[in-house]
Design an enzyme around this catalytic site. Structure first.
Site, PDB file in Angstrom:
ATOM      1  N   TYR A 108       9.998  -0.712  -4.618  1.00  0.00           N
ATOM      2  CA  TYR A 108      10.026  -1.731  -5.675  1.00  0.00           C
ATOM      3  C   TYR A 108      11.449  -2.190  -5.969  1.00  0.00           C
ATOM      4  CZ  TYR A 108       5.147  -0.961  -7.128  1.00  0.00           C
ATOM      5  OH  TYR A 108       3.778  -0.906  -7.180  1.00  0.00           O
ATOM      6  N   TRP A 127       8.450   6.524  -7.491  1.00  0.00           N
ATOM      7  CA  TRP A 127       7.727   7.461  -8.368  1.00  0.00           C
ATOM      8  C   TRP A 127       6.832   8.441  -7.623  1.00  0.00           C
ATOM      9  CZ3 TRP A 127       7.040   2.022  -8.917  1.00  0.00           C
ATOM     10  CH2 TRP A 127       8.014   1.429  -9.747  1.00  0.00           C
ATOM     11  N   TYR A 128       6.392   8.070  -6.420  1.00  0.00           N
ATOM     12  CA  TYR A 128       5.377   8.917  -5.758  1.00  0.00           C
ATOM     13  C   TYR A 128       5.831   9.397  -4.376  1.00  0.00           C
ATOM     14  CZ  TYR A 128       2.436   7.377  -9.542  1.00  0.00           C
ATOM     15  OH  TYR A 128       1.930   7.153 -10.801  1.00  0.00           O
ATOM     16  N   GLU A 171      -5.782   6.567 -11.679  1.00  0.00           N
ATOM     17  CA  GLU A 171      -6.339   5.207 -11.665  1.00  0.00           C
ATOM     18  C   GLU A 171      -7.330   5.080 -10.514  1.00  0.00           C
ATOM     19  OE1 GLU A 171      -3.235   2.291 -11.171  1.00  0.00           O
ATOM     20  OE2 GLU A 171      -2.630   3.059  -9.217  1.00  0.00           O
ATOM     21  N   GLU A 208      -2.575  -4.943   2.010  1.00  0.00           N
ATOM     22  CA  GLU A 208      -3.045  -4.228   0.821  1.00  0.00           C
ATOM     23  C   GLU A 208      -4.494  -4.592   0.569  1.00  0.00           C
ATOM     24  OE1 GLU A 208       0.089  -4.013  -2.475  1.00  0.00           O
ATOM     25  OE2 GLU A 208      -1.776  -4.380  -3.576  1.00  0.00           O
ATOM     26  N   HIS A 235       2.090   4.410  -3.096  1.00  0.00           N
ATOM     27  CA  HIS A 235       2.425   3.721  -4.347  1.00  0.00           C
ATOM     28  C   HIS A 235       3.958   3.601  -4.307  1.00  0.00           C
ATOM     29  CE1 HIS A 235       2.441   2.574  -8.528  1.00  0.00           C
ATOM     30  NE2 HIS A 235       1.124   2.782  -8.691  1.00  0.00           N
ATOM     31  N   GLU A 272       4.022  -9.560  -3.022  1.00  0.00           N
ATOM     32  CA  GLU A 272       3.087 -10.551  -3.560  1.00  0.00           C
ATOM     33  C   GLU A 272       3.818 -11.620  -4.362  1.00  0.00           C
ATOM     34  OE1 GLU A 272      -0.010  -8.625  -5.811  1.00  0.00           O
ATOM     35  OE2 GLU A 272      -1.065  -8.014  -3.995  1.00  0.00           O
ATOM     36  N   HIS A 304       8.468  -4.387  -2.254  1.00  0.00           N
ATOM     37  CA  HIS A 304       7.289  -4.609  -3.087  1.00  0.00           C
ATOM     38  C   HIS A 304       7.564  -5.530  -4.282  1.00  0.00           C
ATOM     39  CE1 HIS A 304       3.121  -3.241  -3.634  1.00  0.00           C
ATOM     40  NE2 HIS A 304       3.343  -3.338  -4.933  1.00  0.00           N
ATOM     41  N   TYR A 314      -8.988  -7.190  -3.358  1.00  0.00           N
ATOM     42  CA  TYR A 314      -9.548  -6.031  -4.067  1.00  0.00           C
ATOM     43  C   TYR A 314     -11.050  -6.262  -4.121  1.00  0.00           C
ATOM     44  CZ  TYR A 314      -5.106  -3.892  -4.731  1.00  0.00           C
ATOM     45  OH  TYR A 314      -3.923  -3.256  -4.450  1.00  0.00           O
ATOM     46  N   TRP A 363      -4.655   0.492  -0.637  1.00  0.00           N
ATOM     47  CA  TRP A 363      -3.836   0.832  -1.801  1.00  0.00           C
ATOM     48  C   TRP A 363      -4.591   1.842  -2.631  1.00  0.00           C
ATOM     49  CZ3 TRP A 363       1.067  -0.274  -3.279  1.00  0.00           C
ATOM     50  CH2 TRP A 363       1.421  -0.006  -4.605  1.00  0.00           C
TER      51      TRP A 363
HETATM   52  C1  IDC Z   1      -0.603  -1.484  -9.400  1.00  0.00           C
HETATM   53  C2  IDC Z   1      -0.592   0.024  -9.484  1.00  0.00           C
HETATM   54  C3  IDC Z   1      -0.457   0.446 -10.909  1.00  0.00           C
HETATM   55  C4  IDC Z   1       0.751  -0.220 -11.529  1.00  0.00           C
HETATM   56  C5  IDC Z   1       0.635  -1.726 -11.373  1.00  0.00           C
HETATM   57  C6  IDC Z   1       1.834  -2.466 -11.922  1.00  0.00           C
HETATM   58  O1  IDC Z   1      -1.774   0.525  -8.891  1.00  0.00           O
HETATM   59  O2  IDC Z   1      -0.358   1.860 -10.975  1.00  0.00           O
HETATM   60  O3  IDC Z   1       0.791   0.111 -12.909  1.00  0.00           O
HETATM   61  O4  IDC Z   1       0.528  -2.028 -10.004  1.00  0.00           O
HETATM   62  O5  IDC Z   1       2.989  -2.139 -11.234  1.00  0.00           O
HETATM   63  C7  IDC Z   1      -1.404  -5.441  -6.363  1.00  0.00           C
HETATM   64  C8  IDC Z   1      -0.022  -4.972  -6.237  1.00  0.00           C
HETATM   65  C9  IDC Z   1       0.100  -3.514  -6.556  1.00  0.00           C
HETATM   66  C10 IDC Z   1      -0.806  -3.144  -7.723  1.00  0.00           C
HETATM   67  C11 IDC Z   1      -2.231  -3.337  -7.249  1.00  0.00           C
HETATM   68  C12 IDC Z   1      -3.286  -2.928  -8.271  1.00  0.00           C
HETATM   69  O6  IDC Z   1       0.551  -5.241  -4.984  1.00  0.00           O
HETATM   70  O7  IDC Z   1       1.430  -3.240  -6.864  1.00  0.00           O
HETATM   71  O8  IDC Z   1      -0.567  -1.795  -8.027  1.00  0.00           O
HETATM   72  N1  IDC Z   1      -2.419  -4.729  -6.892  1.00  0.00           N
HETATM   73  O9  IDC Z   1      -3.156  -3.658  -9.435  1.00  0.00           O
HETATM   74  N2  IDC Z   1      -1.881  -6.633  -6.071  1.00  0.00           N
HETATM   75  C13 IDC Z   1      -3.155  -6.717  -6.410  1.00  0.00           C
HETATM   76  C14 IDC Z   1      -3.523  -5.495  -6.946  1.00  0.00           C
END
Ligand code: IDC
Length: 402
Positions: free
Chosen positions: A165, A138-139, A366, A325, A134, A236, A198, A299, A359
């Site tokens: 980020y 933060w992580y 979450e 991802e 992440h 993205e 990111h 996803y 991811w």
């Molecule tokens: C999500 C994180 C979440 C955070 C959110 C906004 O899991 O904790 O609050 O971003 O910053 C992406 C992105 C990735 C997203 C992930 C899930 O690259 O940063 O992380 N996602 O939403 N693209 C599609 C999905």
């Protein structure tokens, strides 16, 4: 020669012969040398006989001693081997106690893009299989050496992606102090490392392009010509009016030369429009550089045929694609996991020899996180106890159900 000298010589001869007899007796088991009893009274007779015996059996005795020596050598060598095995076992035990997870060494070599394939320096096609952090901001504390060893052994990963980020609060020095020790660990562990800028909320990667330039200048200088490192220059790009032709490609054309100046062979990964779902757009107007990979994201609870068709289209056009991802959940990264669709996706990618990065390696509460929010770095020895449903599924899929 007086009596005294005579006596003295006799005694010396007597001692020598006694020694010879003792030796003959020792080798008797090998040579069947005749032995006889010795008394003080028959010592002269004995001396004579002993001389005869010694001469007669001289060769046999020599051979017998050689055998004894050989036998002794074997015994000594065996003892050394047993000793070394014991030491290795003891060291291995204590190593395991400290780390829990054995390190498997795999070869990292320069990767090259040949049409739509990623190959190593022996020309073999390589599938990058990994997990993403992440946000490093933060992580970062859970990105420990033992955690990487665990992922490498239990998830069979060969790649780890680190998400950095950009944004208003971005601080280059602060990020480098977190990033470099982690990248160094990953290199030591023979893993490929994707350093991911990111971009997300700003939609257009050009928004923070000055930070991006500084970041990639420093990082590519630091890891100049290290084959483990792959640079992902924008995560993205998204939303209208951000397009491949007018925003993403021009951005890439400014960042790629900066990296290539420091590290001419490195692979550079470029994000594609609409949250990396439209890799087909890049295929229609690819960058004029070598060793470029285009990223696709999915996803499992949200994306299916449309994104897969875009991937097929891109491959047919001859560009290389990598899923930098993917998540087991819907696209917001939360909620339940989608097991069947996740498996179908990975089968599809495997069939097309496209790598995939899950991811995310985080303990955020979450659905897409691999670890539960109870996990802290102090628990790294028992990390397997903190896998979420998503973590367990990813492990199962990555180990091909083993
Ligand atoms: C999500 C994180 C979440 C955070 C959110 C906004 O899991 O904790 O609050 O971003 O910053 C992406 C992105 C990735 C997203 C992930 C899930 O690259 O940063 O992380 N996602 O939403 N693209 C599609 C999905």
């Amino acid at each position: 020669m007086n009596m005294r000298t005579d006596y003295h010589i006799s005694v010396r001869m007597w001692n020598i012969q006694c020694e010879l007899m003792r030796m003959c007796h020792d080798v008797n088991a090998y040579m069947k040398v005749p032995t006889f009893n010795l008394t003080y009274d028959n010592k002269i007779d004995y001396l004579e006989q002993a001389m005869n015996i010694t001469e007669k059996y001289a060769d046999s005795i020599r051979q017998a001693f050689t055998k004894i020596l050989e036998k002794r050598n074997i015994v000594i060598i065996s003892a050394i081997v047993v000793f070394l095995i014991t030491i290795a076992f003891v060291i291995g035990k204590s190593y395991n106690k400290n780390t829990s997870y054995e390190m498997i060494t795999k070869d990292v070599s320069w990767l090259k893009v040949e049409s739509n394939k990623i190959v190593n320096n022996s020309g073999e096609q390589i599938l990058l299989k990994g997990i993403s952090s992440h946000g490093l901001e933060w992580y970062s504390d859970i990105l420990t050496e033992n955690a990487f060893k665990y992922l490498r052994k239990e998830f069979q990963i060969n790649t780890f992606r680190i998400a950095v980020y950009p944004g208003e609060n971005f601080n280059l020095e602060n990020i480098k102090s977190k990033l470099y020790p982690i990248v160094d660990k990953l290199i030591e562990l023979d893993l490929y490392v994707i350093i991911d800028w990111h971009t997300l909320e700003e939609c257009d990667p050009n928004v923070y392009i000055e930070d991006s330039k500084m970041f990639f200048t420093d990082v590519s200088k630091k890891y100049s010509n290290i084959p483990n490192i792959l640079y992902e220059i924008c995560n993205e790009p998204n939303s209208n009016p951000v397009t491949w032709d007018d925003h993403i490609k021009p951005y890439a054309e400014k960042i790629i030369p900066i990296i290539r100046e420091n590290s001419s062979n490195s692979i550079i990964i470029v994000g594609t429009p609409d949250y990396c779902k439209k890799v087909n757009k890049a295929a229609d107007n690819p960058l004029e550089y070598s060793n470029i990979i285009y990223s696709v994201h999915f996803y499992a609870g949200t994306h299916g045929k449309i994104v897969k068709d875009n991937i097929k289209y891109a491959l047919e056009k001859g560009i290389a694609v990598l899923a930098t991802e993917w998540g087991t959940t819907i696209e917001n990264g939360d909620g339940k996991i989608y097991e069947e669709s996740s498996k179908q996706w990975i089968d599809f990618l495997e069939e097309n020899k496209i790598g995939y990065i899950n991811w995310s390696f985080s303990n955020k509460n979450e659905g897409s996180a691999i670890l539960t929010d109870k996990y802290t770095k102090e628990k790294e020895q028992v990390i397997h106890k903190y896998l979420t449903e998503s973590g367990k599924l990813v492990q199962k899929i990555y180990n091909k159900g083993e």
